[in-house]
Design a protein around this motif. Structure first.
Motif, PDB file in Angstrom:
ATOM      1  N   LEU A  14       1.487  29.664 -22.128  1.00 35.38           N
ATOM      2  CA  LEU A  14       0.077  29.543 -22.493  1.00 35.38           C
ATOM      3  C   LEU A  14      -0.119  29.471 -24.003  1.00 35.38           C
ATOM      4  O   LEU A  14      -1.034  28.813 -24.484  1.00 35.38           O
ATOM      5  N   THR A  15       0.715  30.133 -24.775  1.00 37.12           N
ATOM      6  CA  THR A  15       0.562  30.122 -26.230  1.00 37.12           C
ATOM      7  C   THR A  15       1.297  28.951 -26.870  1.00 37.12           C
ATOM      8  O   THR A  15       1.205  28.736 -28.062  1.00 37.12           O
ATOM      9  N   GLY A  16       2.038  28.193 -26.083  1.00 32.54           N
ATOM     10  CA  GLY A  16       2.721  27.024 -26.617  1.00 32.54           C
ATOM     11  C   GLY A  16       4.072  27.314 -27.227  1.00 32.54           C
ATOM     12  O   GLY A  16       4.670  26.443 -27.833  1.00 32.54           O
ATOM     13  N   LEU A  17       4.570  28.525 -27.095  1.00 32.38           N
ATOM     14  CA  LEU A  17       5.845  28.861 -27.708  1.00 32.38           C
ATOM     15  C   LEU A  17       7.010  28.129 -27.067  1.00 32.38           C
ATOM     16  O   LEU A  17       8.037  27.921 -27.694  1.00 32.38           O
ATOM     17  N   SER A  18       6.864  27.750 -25.821  1.00 34.77           N
ATOM     18  CA  SER A  18       7.984  27.086 -25.169  1.00 34.77           C
ATOM     19  C   SER A  18       7.746  25.587 -25.005  1.00 34.77           C
ATOM     20  O   SER A  18       8.441  24.944 -24.240  1.00 34.77           O
ATOM     21  N   SER A  19       6.779  25.037 -25.728  1.00 32.39           N
ATOM     22  CA  SER A  19       6.541  23.595 -25.612  1.00 32.39           C
ATOM     23  C   SER A  19       7.700  22.844 -26.247  1.00 32.39           C
ATOM     24  O   SER A  19       8.347  23.343 -27.164  1.00 32.39           O
ATOM     25  N   PRO A  20       7.990  21.641 -25.774  1.00 34.93           N
ATOM     26  CA  PRO A  20       9.102  20.882 -26.323  1.00 34.93           C
ATOM     27  C   PRO A  20       8.947  20.618 -27.817  1.00 34.93           C
ATOM     28  O   PRO A  20       9.909  20.690 -28.560  1.00 34.93           O
ATOM     29  N   GLN A  21       7.733  20.332 -28.285  1.00 37.60           N
ATOM     30  CA  GLN A  21       7.547  20.048 -29.706  1.00 37.60           C
ATOM     31  C   GLN A  21       7.797  21.290 -30.544  1.00 37.60           C
ATOM     32  O   GLN A  21       8.382  21.215 -31.608  1.00 37.60           O
ATOM     33  N   ALA A  22       7.359  22.461 -30.071  1.00 40.22           N
ATOM     34  CA  ALA A  22       7.576  23.691 -30.815  1.00 40.22           C
ATOM     35  C   ALA A  22       9.064  23.997 -30.908  1.00 40.22           C
ATOM     36  O   ALA A  22       9.564  24.365 -31.958  1.00 40.22           O
ATOM     37  N   SER A  23       9.782  23.834 -29.810  1.00 36.54           N
ATOM     38  CA  SER A  23      11.206  24.115 -29.849  1.00 36.54           C
ATOM     39  C   SER A  23      11.949  23.075 -30.681  1.00 36.54           C
ATOM     40  O   SER A  23      12.925  23.391 -31.344  1.00 36.54           O
ATOM     41  N   LEU A  24      11.491  21.834 -30.690  1.00 32.66           N
ATOM     42  CA  LEU A  24      12.118  20.801 -31.510  1.00 32.66           C
ATOM     43  C   LEU A  24      11.940  21.105 -32.985  1.00 32.66           C
ATOM     44  O   LEU A  24      12.855  20.923 -33.782  1.00 32.66           O
ATOM     45  N   ALA A  25      10.744  21.569 -33.357  1.00 32.33           N
ATOM     46  CA  ALA A  25      10.480  21.859 -34.759  1.00 32.33           C
ATOM     47  C   ALA A  25      11.367  23.007 -35.244  1.00 32.33           C
ATOM     48  O   ALA A  25      11.729  23.061 -36.415  1.00 32.33           O
ATOM     49  N   GLN A  26      11.711  23.942 -34.343  1.00 29.55           N
ATOM     50  CA  GLN A  26      12.530  25.082 -34.722  1.00 29.55           C
ATOM     51  C   GLN A  26      14.019  24.801 -34.554  1.00 29.55           C
ATOM     52  O   GLN A  26      14.844  25.589 -34.978  1.00 29.55           O
ATOM     53  N   ASP A  27      14.383  23.711 -33.949  1.00 21.99           N
ATOM     54  CA  ASP A  27      15.771  23.376 -33.663  1.00 21.99           C
ATOM     55  C   ASP A  27      16.461  22.911 -34.947  1.00 21.99           C
ATOM     56  O   ASP A  27      16.090  21.891 -35.511  1.00 21.99           O
ATOM     57  N   PRO A  28      17.465  23.674 -35.425  1.00 27.25           N
ATOM     58  CA  PRO A  28      18.126  23.269 -36.665  1.00 27.25           C
ATOM     59  C   PRO A  28      18.849  21.928 -36.530  1.00 27.25           C
ATOM     60  O   PRO A  28      19.004  21.203 -37.502  1.00 27.25           O
ATOM     61  N   SER A  29      19.255  21.572 -35.325  1.00 30.39           N
ATOM     62  CA  SER A  29      19.935  20.290 -35.165  1.00 30.39           C
ATOM     63  C   SER A  29      18.949  19.128 -35.328  1.00 30.39           C
ATOM     64  O   SER A  29      19.335  18.055 -35.757  1.00 30.39           O
ATOM     65  N   ALA A  30      17.683  19.339 -35.021  1.00 31.98           N
ATOM     66  CA  ALA A  30      16.676  18.293 -35.227  1.00 31.98           C
ATOM     67  C   ALA A  30      16.533  17.995 -36.711  1.00 31.98           C
ATOM     68  O   ALA A  30      16.451  16.834 -37.118  1.00 31.98           O
ATOM     69  N   ALA A  31      16.519  19.037 -37.535  1.00 31.01           N
ATOM     70  CA  ALA A  31      16.424  18.845 -38.982  1.00 31.01           C
ATOM     71  C   ALA A  31      17.663  18.120 -39.508  1.00 31.01           C
ATOM     72  O   ALA A  31      17.567  17.243 -40.373  1.00 31.01           O
ATOM     73  N   ALA A  32      18.822  18.457 -38.963  1.00 34.32           N
ATOM     74  CA  ALA A  32      20.058  17.805 -39.391  1.00 34.32           C
ATOM     75  C   ALA A  32      20.062  16.335 -38.992  1.00 34.32           C
ATOM     76  O   ALA A  32      20.482  15.472 -39.771  1.00 34.32           O
ATOM     77  N   ILE A  33      19.584  16.023 -37.800  1.00 40.90           N
ATOM     78  CA  ILE A  33      19.519  14.638 -37.337  1.00 40.90           C
ATOM     79  C   ILE A  33      18.541  13.855 -38.200  1.00 40.90           C
ATOM     80  O   ILE A  33      18.818  12.727 -38.616  1.00 40.90           O
ATOM     81  N   LYS A  34      17.396  14.451 -38.490  1.00 43.28           N
ATOM     82  CA  LYS A  34      16.400  13.783 -39.337  1.00 43.28           C
ATOM     83  C   LYS A  34      16.996  13.494 -40.714  1.00 43.28           C
ATOM     84  O   LYS A  34      16.847  12.399 -41.250  1.00 43.28           O
ATOM     85  N   SER A  35      17.700  14.459 -41.293  1.00 45.23           N
ATOM     86  CA  SER A  35      18.335  14.267 -42.593  1.00 45.23           C
ATOM     87  C   SER A  35      19.379  13.160 -42.546  1.00 45.23           C
ATOM     88  O   SER A  35      19.495  12.354 -43.468  1.00 45.23           O
ATOM     89  N   ARG A  36      20.130  13.117 -41.461  1.00 44.53           N
ATOM     90  CA  ARG A  36      21.161  12.089 -41.306  1.00 44.53           C
ATOM     91  C   ARG A  36      20.529  10.696 -41.237  1.00 44.53           C
ATOM     92  O   ARG A  36      21.009   9.749 -41.845  1.00 44.53           O
TER      93      ARG A  36
END
Length: 150
Positions: A14-36
């Motif tokens: 209900l608070t959105g903590l487990s939404s895919p976008q929230a978890s993607l934003a916190q995923d360190p591998s997403a930041a690494a992929i974006k940097s790559r």
């Protein structure tokens, strides 16, 4: 205990903590992929998402054209060509350059510029749009010829 876990899960949904976008934003591998992706010369990385097989997909901008890219599990970046858009941009710049640089009506330019325009035109014809666009923009900028933004 079951009720507490259920309540905790319900609250996080209900608070959105487990939404895919929230978890993607916190995923360190997403930041690494974006940097790559950015390190390979792609800008404005958006809509970054991960598929079930572990690959990544995003929309990016290169040469003022938005295209799709994917990054496989091995880290290889694969551009999904927007050939229609890139071809149109390449042809647009080639048309301007061929009229103004390479001997067209009112053309002002050296034979080196002329050969550069011809070479870039060949890149466009052979599907090497990135190279053709970069070369044509360089020639047009060097001749101080204005052209529409991409």
């Amino acid at each position: 205990m079951k009720h507490n876990l259920f309540a905790l899960g319900l609250v996080s949904i209900l608070t959105g903590l487990s939404s895919p976008q929230a978890s993607l934003a916190q995923d360190p591998s997403a930041a690494a992929i974006k940097s790559r992706i950015e390190a390979w010369g792609y800008g404005e990385v958006k809509d970054l998402s991960r598929d079930r097989a572990g690959g990544w997909h995003a929309r990016v901008v290169r040469n003022n054209v938005e295209i799709a890219v994917s990054v496989d599990k091995g880290g290889r970046i694969i551009a999904q060509p927007a050939d229609g858009q890139l071809a149109a941009r390449c042809n647009q710049l080639y048309g301007i350059a061929s009229r103004t640089v390479s001997g067209g009506a009112g053309a002002e330019g050296s034979s080196a510029s002329n050969m550069g325009v011809i070479g870039a035109g060949l890149d466009c014809q052979k599907g090497r749009y990135d190279e053709g666009i970069k070369a044509l923009e360089k020639i047009l900028n060097g001749q101080r010829v204005s052209y529409p933004p991409g």
